[in-house]
Scaffold this active site. Structure first.
Site, PDB file in Angstrom:
ATOM      1  N   TYR A  50       0.851  -1.189   0.000  1.00 45.19           N
ATOM      2  CA  TYR A  50       0.000   0.000   0.000  1.00 45.19           C
ATOM      3  C   TYR A  50       0.888   1.240   0.000  1.00 45.19           C
ATOM      4  O   TYR A  50       2.025   1.205   0.462  1.00 45.19           O
ATOM      5  CB  TYR A  50      -1.027  -0.005   1.127  1.00 45.19           C
ATOM      6  CG  TYR A  50      -0.547  -0.085   2.552  1.00 45.19           C
ATOM      7  CD1 TYR A  50       0.078   0.993   3.174  1.00 45.19           C
ATOM      8  CD2 TYR A  50      -0.783  -1.226   3.318  1.00 45.19           C
ATOM      9  CE1 TYR A  50       0.480   0.929   4.495  1.00 45.19           C
ATOM     10  CE2 TYR A  50      -0.389  -1.301   4.641  1.00 45.19           C
ATOM     11  CZ  TYR A  50       0.243  -0.220   5.221  1.00 45.19           C
ATOM     12  OH  TYR A  50       0.631  -0.293   6.532  1.00 45.19           O
ATOM     13  N   CYS A  51       0.364   2.320  -0.578  1.00 43.63           N
ATOM     14  CA  CYS A  51       1.103   3.579  -0.745  1.00 43.63           C
ATOM     15  C   CYS A  51       2.494   3.338  -1.344  1.00 43.63           C
ATOM     16  O   CYS A  51       3.502   3.727  -0.778  1.00 43.63           O
ATOM     17  CB  CYS A  51       1.213   4.328   0.575  1.00 43.63           C
ATOM     18  SG  CYS A  51       1.633   6.080   0.364  1.00 43.63           S
TER      19      CYS A  51
END
Length: 278
Positions: free
Chosen positions: A148-149
């Site tokens: 994620y990110c």
């Protein structure tokens, strides 16, 4: 001395430790705090700052995340899982904050000389390596696909991401921020974000390409080290590291004048967040 190392060797550092005091407060307060400190350090009204912060169960959405076609359903999903949802005021995508995630902001001034974006990233990479000398040579910085990110300064060991670095620039101040997954399960946090995207997208085509989360590519430092490491232990390491960088460490919270500036930025962040989520 390379420029990123030079950035760490300041004549004085100001330490603002909110690793305990910020836990029950909204993460919006942390983004406002970094904005206020960016201005103060940028205008040389404060020496460079190291700020540490931890927040209880919060999912921080990026600007692109709030454009998902089913964003309200995604926010409901976040709440059902016992988390708050906020939208951050800088780039990047969704991340998980909880009591096992330590955030560190290094805040510098560009008043005397410009700090290139890569130099800011390298300074934080050096800082993290100094915090964890037992794995410093194994820490790599490149995008971990499926995390994620994701970004070019994802920090990983053996392909398992434990941290991500971002930057914010304001009024000649530069805040370089890292979130360190210290305790718990990296994969469980990633699974949460995977569910958020699944709920928010529901297979609809979008202009923006959202990450296809693969939970197994994320881990905490405790998992990587194979030993229980706590946020408090990392804070002790951080204070020892600062002592090795300078004899002048200034503790303490904001002055009354600085609090006024913080109030201005907090109002701005809160208003913007309400607008994004309405």
């Amino acid at each position: 001395m390379s420029q990123d190392k030079f950035l760490l060797n300041q004549s004085a550092w100001r330490l603002i430790d909110e690793s305990i005091t910020a836990r029950s407060r909204s993460a919006l307060e942390s983004f406002a705090m970094d904005d206020a400190l960016c201005q103060l350090v940028g205008q040389q009204e404060s020496v460079p700052v190291v700020r540490t912060w931890v927040h209880d169960r919060t999912i921080v959405l990026g600007i692109q995340d709030h454009r998902m076609p089913f964003i309200q359903e995604a926010i409901q999903k976040i709440k059902q899982n016992g988390y708050q949802a906020i939208v951050r005021n800088s780039g990047g995508l969704a991340v998980v904050l909880d009591e096992g995630v330590l955030n560190i902001s290094l805040i510098f001034s560009e008043q005397k000389s410009a700090i290139d974006i890569p130099i800011g990233y390298e300074a934080m990479l050096s800082f993290v390596k100094l915090l964890f000398p037992e794995i410093d040579e194994q820490i790599e910085a490149y995008e971990i696909v499926g995390s994620y990110c994701p970004g070019s300064y994802d920090l990983s060991v053996g392909g398992k991401k434990f941290a991500g670095i971002s930057q914010r620039r304001l009024r000649q101040g530069v805040a370089v921020q890292v979130y360190l997954c210290v305790e718990g399960s990296g994969a469980e946090r990633a699974e949460l974000i995977r569910e958020v995207y699944e709920t928010g997208l529901q297979g609809q085509p979008t202009k923006f390409s959202y990450p296809d989360i693969q939970p197994h590519v994320m881990a905490s430092l405790s998992e990587i080290l194979g030993a229980q490491l706590t946020v408090n232990e990392v804070m002790i390491r951080l204070q020892l590291l600062l002592r090795s960088l300078t004899d002048d460490i200034r503790h303490g919270t904001l002055t009354d004048e600085e609090l006024d500036l913080y109030g201005f930025y907090l109002q701005r962040v809160v208003d913007r967040n309400q607008k994004m989520l309405s």
